[in-house]
Design a protein around this motif. Structure first.
Motif, short mmCIF file in Angstrom:
data_model
loop_
_atom_site.label_atom_id
_atom_site.label_comp_id
_atom_site.label_asym_id
_atom_site.label_seq_id
_atom_site.Cartn_x
_atom_site.Cartn_y
_atom_site.Cartn_z
N GLY A 163 -18.14 -2.54 -10.93
CA GLY A 163 -18.34 -2.22 -12.34
C GLY A 163 -19.20 -0.98 -12.50
N PHE A 164 -19.25 -0.51 -13.74
CA PHE A 164 -20.01 0.70 -14.07
C PHE A 164 -21.31 0.31 -14.78
CE2 PHE A 164 -15.57 1.81 -13.70
CZ PHE A 164 -15.58 3.02 -13.04
N VAL A 165 -22.14 1.31 -15.06
CA VAL A 165 -23.46 1.05 -15.61
C VAL A 165 -23.40 0.17 -16.87
CG1 VAL A 165 -23.63 3.24 -16.93
CG2 VAL A 165 -25.70 2.11 -16.13
N ASP A 166 -22.42 0.41 -17.74
CA ASP A 166 -22.35 -0.35 -18.99
C ASP A 166 -21.88 -1.80 -18.81
OD1 ASP A 166 -23.29 1.77 -20.41
OD2 ASP A 166 -21.30 2.53 -20.97
N ASP A 167 -21.41 -2.11 -17.62
CA ASP A 167 -20.91 -3.47 -17.38
C ASP A 167 -22.03 -4.44 -17.01
OD1 ASP A 167 -18.22 -2.71 -17.72
OD2 ASP A 167 -18.16 -1.93 -15.67
N PHE A 168 -23.24 -3.93 -16.74
CA PHE A 168 -24.27 -4.78 -16.16
C PHE A 168 -25.59 -4.75 -16.92
CE2 PHE A 168 -21.59 -3.49 -12.44
CZ PHE A 168 -21.01 -4.72 -12.24
N THR A 169 -26.39 -5.79 -16.68
CA THR A 169 -27.76 -5.85 -17.21
C THR A 169 -28.71 -5.78 -16.02
OG1 THR A 169 -27.92 -8.23 -16.93
CG2 THR A 169 -26.95 -7.45 -19.00
N PRO A 170 -30.00 -5.60 -16.27
CA PRO A 170 -30.95 -5.58 -15.14
C PRO A 170 -30.88 -6.83 -14.26
CG PRO A 170 -31.99 -4.65 -17.06
CD PRO A 170 -30.66 -5.17 -17.53
N ASP A 171 -30.55 -7.98 -14.86
CA ASP A 171 -30.45 -9.19 -14.04
C ASP A 171 -29.35 -9.09 -12.99
OD1 ASP A 171 -32.55 -10.63 -14.95
OD2 ASP A 171 -31.41 -11.73 -16.48
N ILE A 177 -20.15 5.06 -4.84
CA ILE A 177 -18.77 4.92 -5.33
C ILE A 177 -18.89 4.57 -6.82
CG2 ILE A 177 -16.65 3.54 -5.13
CD1 ILE A 177 -17.40 3.11 -2.15
N PRO A 178 -18.24 5.35 -7.70
CA PRO A 178 -18.49 5.22 -9.14
C PRO A 178 -18.42 3.79 -9.68
CG PRO A 178 -17.11 7.12 -8.70
CD PRO A 178 -17.30 6.43 -7.38
N ASN A 179 -17.42 3.00 -9.28
CA ASN A 179 -17.32 1.66 -9.89
C ASN A 179 -18.02 0.58 -9.07
OD1 ASN A 179 -15.56 1.53 -7.73
ND2 ASN A 179 -14.20 0.10 -8.77
#
Ligand SMILES: NC(=O)c1ccc[n+]([C@@H]2O[C@H](COP(=O)([O-])OP(=O)(O)OC[C@H]3O[C@@H](n4cnc5c(N)ncnc54)[C@H](OP(=O)(O)O)[C@@H]3O)[C@@H](O)[C@H]2O)c1
Length: 263
Positions: free
Chosen positions: A99-107, A151-153
């Motif tokens: 996934g990319f940065v917007d797909d995740f939270t700090p957790d 790797i970007p994703n």
């Protein structure tokens, strides 16, 4: 070539399938006494049967989640009690989701760090006292090309695995005088269930077919093919060998030329 590890005790973490299983099989072929671990007991038992049937060697199973410190502690204590020591440690775990940065939270980053970095740290802390006692040890940390060339994703993998390289390099210096080597391997795309999972998420996200997924990957690799688990396993076994005793602190790519940088 005799790797000089006959009867050495090897713990290969996360080894009921894929890269871990291949490394375990190769170490068993070289005569090491094997401890394999994973969370799913049934699959782990099947792997034990497969390896033991081929090599006739000692193969013990330990059902453990390497993200759980208590389970790692118990596993290492049991291995030492059953097999006498730990001479070779292959740190491995599953991979975090793509996934990319917007797909995740700090957790999500915390979970990835637990999975790939903290598991490596826990395994090393438990095994090293036994290696120090014997003044001999081989540690190989399984990371990814993503630790050297993001790797970007795979932002979670990129982040957690860079930490493993930093830890392994630092550790290598601090245990070298005990005859313990600490190296990392950075596999590129290698045909395992993990990559089949990445192919599935590529299909699910509507980017294309399975064939498109593999074609895209192959196009990015100078050798124009994925690696095999055997190629990975031979490299790990070499780093675990007696003859590799003067190689420490390296992060070795096994990637068909995928990484573009000089180092
Ligand atoms: N294949 C590649 O192309 C590639 C490339 C670069 C890096 N990597 C990385 O290399 C590692 C191994 O990949 P792989 O392709 O061999 O994956 P895989 O085929 O999915 O196998 C993963 C193995 O790890 C075990 N495992 C997963 N999480 C665990 C945990 N928390 N505690 C203990 N065992 C655990 C699994 O068994 P259970 O589920 O039963 O626990 C299984 O035996 C991953 O971190 C992956 O991201 C793979």
């Amino acid at each position: 070539m005799d790797l000089g590890i006959q009867n050495k005790v090897a713990l290969v973490a996360a080894s009921s399938s894929g890269l871990g299983k291949a490394a375990a099989l190769q170490l068993s072929r070289e005569g090491a006494k094997l401890a394999i671990c994973a969370r799913n007991e049934e699959k782990l038992s099947k792997t034990r049967e497969n390896i033991a049937a081929e090599t006739g060697g000692v193969v013990q199973t330990y059902t453990a989640d390497v993200t759980q410190q208590v389970q790692v502690n118990r596993m290492v204590a049991d291995i030492v009690s059953n097999l006498g020591s730990i001479d070779i440690l292959i740190c491995n775990a599953g991979g975090p989701p793509p996934g990319f940065v917007d797909d995740f939270t700090p957790d999500d980053y915390r979970s990835a760090v637990e999975l790939n970095l903290m598991s490596t740290i826990s395994l090393c802390y438990e095994a090293i006292p036994h290696m120090k006692k014997n003044r001999w040890g081989r540690i190989v940390c399984v990371t990814s090309v993503s630790a050297k060339q993001p790797i970007p994703n795979l932002i979670l993998s990129n982040t957690a695995r860079a930490g493993v390289l930093g830890f392994a390099k630092s550790l290598s210096e601090q245990v070298a005088s005990y005859g313990i080597t600490v190296n990392s391997v950075c596999p590129g795309y290698t045909k395992t269930e993990r990559v089949e999972g990445l192919a599935q998420s590529y299909i699910d996200s509507g980017k294309g077919t399975q064939e498109d997924f593999y074609k895209t990957i192959e196009a990015s690799i100078p050798m124009k093919r994925l690696g095999t688990t055997e190629e990975f396993a031979h490299t790990v076994a070499f780093l675990a060998s007696e003859g590799a005793g003067y190689i420490t602190g390296v992060a070795l790519q096994i990637d068909g030329g995928y990484i573009k940088s000089l180092f």
